[in-house]
Scaffold this active site. Structure first.
Site, PDB file in Angstrom:
ATOM      1  N   ASP A  86      -1.316  -4.010  -0.340  1.00  0.00           N
ATOM      2  CA  ASP A  86      -0.242  -3.143  -0.451  1.00  0.00           C
ATOM      3  C   ASP A  86      -0.442  -2.390  -1.650  1.00  0.00           C
ATOM      4  O   ASP A  86      -0.894  -2.870  -2.707  1.00  0.00           O
ATOM      5  CB  ASP A  86       1.163  -3.994  -0.968  1.00  0.00           C
ATOM      6  CG  ASP A  86       1.643  -4.973   0.427  1.00  0.00           C
ATOM      7  OD1 ASP A  86       0.997  -4.957   1.442  1.00  0.00           O
ATOM      8  OD2 ASP A  86       2.813  -5.378   0.055  1.00  0.00           O
ATOM      9  N   HIS A 142      -6.846  -9.069   0.996  1.00  0.00           N
ATOM     10  CA  HIS A 142      -7.273  -9.478   2.325  1.00  0.00           C
ATOM     11  C   HIS A 142      -8.582  -8.746   2.920  1.00  0.00           C
ATOM     12  O   HIS A 142      -8.875  -7.497   2.412  1.00  0.00           O
ATOM     13  CB  HIS A 142      -6.056  -9.472   3.474  1.00  0.00           C
ATOM     14  CG  HIS A 142      -4.854 -10.237   3.202  1.00  0.00           C
ATOM     15  ND1 HIS A 142      -4.466 -11.396   3.669  1.00  0.00           N
ATOM     16  CD2 HIS A 142      -4.088 -10.386   1.893  1.00  0.00           C
ATOM     17  CE1 HIS A 142      -3.589 -11.998   2.974  1.00  0.00           C
ATOM     18  NE2 HIS A 142      -3.095 -11.147   2.004  1.00  0.00           N
ATOM     19  N   SER A 230      -3.598  -4.007 -10.450  1.00  0.00           N
ATOM     20  CA  SER A 230      -5.142  -3.424 -10.600  1.00  0.00           C
ATOM     21  C   SER A 230      -5.206  -2.475  -9.303  1.00  0.00           C
ATOM     22  O   SER A 230      -4.246  -2.074  -8.968  1.00  0.00           O
ATOM     23  CB  SER A 230      -6.120  -4.535 -10.575  1.00  0.00           C
ATOM     24  OG  SER A 230      -7.419  -4.047 -10.937  1.00  0.00           O
TER      25      SER A 230
END
Length: 267
Positions: A86, A142, A230
């Site tokens: 995200d 992911h 980050s």
């Protein structure tokens, strides 16, 4: 006036010792009381979290939370590449023949970003994308494709912030910060470099499987996580990746959302 001051303050606040102290507090039981305030301040969707807010042992525990099953559907198209995180697309575009690319007006080199890896030559004339994760975002990374993990490289560095002001004012922060690079080989030999860039208070970027990644990953599989906000940089080879319009600067993306396709060579 403000640029030199910003750089000076950032240099002071990004020392490894300070990052370690901040990290130690975030992992302590004392930090647990800050979770409700943290979640409220950043508008975090608590209904998506795997557990109720009072089940997390520390702020860090909450920060690296998993989501409920189904909270991030993964695009099922066979050739699709999905967003690994995200976040906000800070920049995306083409890598030049000399393996350089621009982020917020600053020129980066693939060789420097990958710390001189021989894999850097793969990305000449390729495609890149930079996705920034704010503290409000879900912070697990992911797999963007079904792939074999052909190499992993942990690169030491600083812990400067990687937000918009830092990307504009600090000298090439993406290539100076701590990085964990995973090289993924998918259908037809297409190789994706998934570069996880540490930031202020984020000295730790960890694989969920331990010190090393698994030998193979499935698209959407939980691969790694940041222990605070980050950035992820993605690199693709020339002619092996076709981006969608969603992979554009200023667009918010969610893990599992289609951002492009792997192009299979003819013949």
């Amino acid at each position: 006036m403000w640029s030199p001051l910003f750089r000076a303050l950032t240099e002071l606040s990004s020392r490894p010792t300070i990052a370690r102290l901040a990290g130690a507090f975030a992992k302590s039981a004392a930090s647990r009381r800050l979770i409700p305030r943290f979640a409220s301040f950043y508008g975090i969707a608590l209904e998506e979290a795997e557990y109720a807010i009072d089940k997390y042992a520390s702020l860090n525990d909450f920060f690296i939370r998993k989501l409920k099953p189904g909270a991030r559907p993964v695009d099922e198209d066979e050739r699709s590449v999905v967003s690994p995180v995200d976040g906000l697309v800070a920049e995306a575009g083409t890598i030049s023949p000399d393996r350089t690319f621009l982020v917020k007006g600053q020129q980066y080199t693939v060789d420097e970003l990958l710390n001189g890896s021989p894999h850097a030559a793969r990305y000449m004339d390729g495609t890149f994308a930079v996705i920034y994760l704010s503290p409000a975002n879900y912070h697990r990374i992911h797999a963007p494709v079904d792939a074999e993990v052909i190499e992993s490289d942990r690169i030491p560095g600083a812990v400067y912030p990687v937000n918009d002001p830092s990307l504009r004012l600090m000298k090439r922060v993406l290539s100076r910060n701590v990085r964990l690079v995973t090289y993924l080989e998918s259908e037809g030999g297409a190789t994706t470099a998934l570069v996880k860039v540490g930031a202020m208070n984020v000295a730790s970027i960890r694989y969920v499987s331990g010190d090393q990644p698994p030998a193979r990953v499935a698209k959407g599989e939980d691969l790694a996580y940041f222990e605070f906000g980050s950035t992820v940089v993605l690199l693709w080879q020339r002619g092996r990746f076709v981006p969608t319009e969603r992979l554009s600067a200023g667009v918010k993306v969610r893990m599992g959302e289609k951002i492009g396709e792997i192009a299979v060579p003819r013949g």
